[in-house]
Write a protein that holds these residues in place. Structure first.
Motif, mmCIF file in Angstrom:
data_model
loop_
_atom_site.group_PDB
_atom_site.id
_atom_site.type_symbol
_atom_site.label_atom_id
_atom_site.label_comp_id
_atom_site.label_asym_id
_atom_site.label_seq_id
_atom_site.Cartn_x
_atom_site.Cartn_y
_atom_site.Cartn_z
ATOM 1 N N ASP A 155 0.859 -1.180 0.000
ATOM 2 C CA ASP A 155 0.000 0.000 0.000
ATOM 3 C C ASP A 155 0.898 1.234 0.000
ATOM 4 O O ASP A 155 1.531 1.569 1.001
ATOM 5 N N CYS A 156 0.965 1.903 -1.153
ATOM 6 C CA CYS A 156 1.842 3.065 -1.331
ATOM 7 C C CYS A 156 1.117 4.347 -0.917
ATOM 8 O O CYS A 156 -0.112 4.419 -0.974
ATOM 9 N N PRO A 157 1.856 5.377 -0.519
ATOM 10 C CA PRO A 157 1.210 6.656 -0.211
ATOM 11 C C PRO A 157 0.733 7.348 -1.491
ATOM 12 O O PRO A 157 1.202 7.026 -2.588
ATOM 13 N N PRO A 158 -0.192 8.306 -1.356
ATOM 14 C CA PRO A 158 -0.756 8.960 -2.543
ATOM 15 C C PRO A 158 0.120 10.094 -3.065
ATOM 16 O O PRO A 158 -0.318 11.248 -3.186
ATOM 17 N N SER A 159 1.370 9.770 -3.381
ATOM 18 C CA SER A 159 2.296 10.782 -3.907
ATOM 19 C C SER A 159 3.422 10.059 -4.627
ATOM 20 O O SER A 159 3.650 8.864 -4.402
ATOM 21 N N LEU A 160 4.122 10.773 -5.486
ATOM 22 C CA LEU A 160 5.240 10.172 -6.205
ATOM 23 C C LEU A 160 6.546 10.613 -5.567
ATOM 24 O O LEU A 160 7.349 11.320 -6.151
ATOM 25 N N GLY A 161 6.757 10.181 -4.331
ATOM 26 C CA GLY A 161 8.026 10.387 -3.673
ATOM 27 C C GLY A 161 8.787 9.075 -3.606
ATOM 28 O O GLY A 161 8.528 8.124 -4.348
ATOM 29 N N GLY A 162 9.708 9.020 -2.672
ATOM 30 C CA GLY A 162 10.530 7.832 -2.555
ATOM 31 C C GLY A 162 9.756 6.594 -2.173
ATOM 32 O O GLY A 162 10.056 5.485 -2.649
ATOM 33 N N LEU A 163 8.730 6.725 -1.338
ATOM 34 C CA LEU A 163 8.017 5.544 -0.850
ATOM 35 C C LEU A 163 7.257 4.842 -1.969
ATOM 36 O O LEU A 163 7.269 3.608 -2.058
ATOM 37 N N THR A 164 6.588 5.596 -2.812
ATOM 38 C CA THR A 164 5.883 4.963 -3.939
ATOM 39 C C THR A 164 6.872 4.300 -4.889
ATOM 40 O O THR A 164 6.627 3.197 -5.386
ATOM 41 N N ARG A 165 8.003 4.929 -5.117
ATOM 42 C CA ARG A 165 9.014 4.319 -5.982
ATOM 43 C C ARG A 165 9.580 3.042 -5.349
ATOM 44 O O ARG A 165 9.867 2.067 -6.046
ATOM 45 N N ILE A 166 9.722 3.026 -4.043
ATOM 46 C CA ILE A 166 10.158 1.806 -3.355
ATOM 47 C C ILE A 166 9.128 0.696 -3.552
ATOM 48 O O ILE A 166 9.477 -0.459 -3.833
ATOM 49 N N GLY A 167 7.848 1.041 -3.400
ATOM 50 C CA GLY A 167 6.799 0.045 -3.603
ATOM 51 C C GLY A 167 6.773 -0.493 -5.018
ATOM 52 O O GLY A 167 6.647 -1.703 -5.237
ATOM 53 N N LEU A 168 6.905 0.394 -6.003
ATOM 54 C CA LEU A 168 6.900 -0.044 -7.396
ATOM 55 C C LEU A 168 8.141 -0.859 -7.724
ATOM 56 O O LEU A 168 8.069 -1.832 -8.494
ATOM 57 N N ALA A 169 9.274 -0.499 -7.144
ATOM 58 C CA ALA A 169 10.498 -1.249 -7.405
ATOM 59 C C ALA A 169 10.434 -2.661 -6.844
ATOM 60 O O ALA A 169 11.164 -3.552 -7.294
ATOM 61 N N ALA A 170 9.548 -2.885 -5.871
ATOM 62 C CA ALA A 170 9.402 -4.210 -5.268
ATOM 63 C C ALA A 170 8.359 -5.072 -5.966
ATOM 64 O O ALA A 170 8.272 -6.270 -5.694
#
Length: 264
Positions: free
Chosen positions: A129-144
């Motif tokens: 569950d990624c946060p609603p923004s395109l910062g580092g956390l969403t990129r970490i989620g997508l990279a996984a």
């Protein structure tokens, strides 16, 4: 094990509601499920009715991707009670906010995938569950992830956010994770009796074609009732709940079919 990242680049579209619906579908299908809460608000952690204390959160797992840190940050959801398969939650928390930056190293961005690869035999499904923004956390989620589910709603600004999310998936696939593909766009909170909603659904379909999943989630009070009671949507038996539960079952079945095709 299949890893699905659930993301949106606009708040308020019901991203966590979709995550919880997919967890409910996985539970009903008998899948061992791990939820990684990367949202500093921790809504998935709360919604999955976890109990107990942890000595870490998903922030430590990202900072130091070791199996023992994953265990330290994981709690069992009460959705696992009885004869149901385990639903485990890597809890979110405020300390994640410091990692939601655009200057993270490649090692940090791929850290979640590193640790998930170490436990690939322990779960059938991982939902991030990624946060609603395109910062580092969403990129970490997508990279996984193996696949990305993009959540939107039938509104003009959410449509623009869905387009940005698809471009983010492409960028992460190019730079960090060549196995990442979009599973599709889930249109949430649809009210088909409203003309504006019908128009925006048609616009989304025109813009993104087959990427728009056929399972459009309607606005139903049963979703709020299930969340308020901290139970899976499948636990409610009224017609609205059964309708929504069947749609989440369909999205999950589609994801599993895609995963099987990818591996064959």
């Amino acid at each position: 094990m299949i890893v699905l990242a659930v993301c949106s680049l606009k708040g308020g579209v019901g991203k966590t509601s979709v995550t919880l619906g997919l967890v409910a579908a996985a539970r009903a299908a008998g899948l061992r499920t791990l939820v990684v809460d990367l949202d500093p608000q921790g809504d998935s952690t709360a919604g999955l009715d976890v109990d107990g204390e942890v000595s870490a959160s998903s922030a430590l797992v990202i900072d130091e991707p070791r199996r023992r840190h994953l265990r330290a940050a994981t709690l069992r959801s009460h959705w696992s009670d009885g004869d149901h398969p385990p639903v485990d939650v890597v809890v979110g928390g405020d300390d994640l906010a410091a990692m939601d930056r655009t200057d993270l190293s490649s090692r940090r961005l791929t850290s979640l995938r590193t640790v998930l690869d170490k436990v690939s035999g322990d779960h059938d499904l991982v939902l991030v569950d990624c946060p609603p923004s395109l910062g580092g956390l969403t990129r970490i989620g997508l990279a996984a992830a193996d696949r990305a589910i993009i959540v939107t709603e039938p509104g003009v600004f959410a449509i623009a956010a869905a387009d940005r999310a698809l471009r983010a998936v492409h960028d992460v696939r190019t730079q960090l994770n060549p196995r990442l593909q979009p599973l599709g766009i889930v249109i949430n909170r649809v009210r088909p009796n409203i003309g504006e909603h019908r128009y925006r659904v048609e616009e989304l379909t025109s813009l993104f074609g087959p990427l728009v999943l056929t399972q459009q989630i309607p606005e139903r009070t049963a979703v709020q009732r299930a969340q308020g009671a901290y139970v899976p949507i499948h636990a409610l038996r009224n017609p609205g709940a059964r309708e929504v539960a069947a749609l989440f079952d369909g999205i999950l079945a589609h994801a599993l079919r895609v995963a099987r095709r990818q591996r064959s």
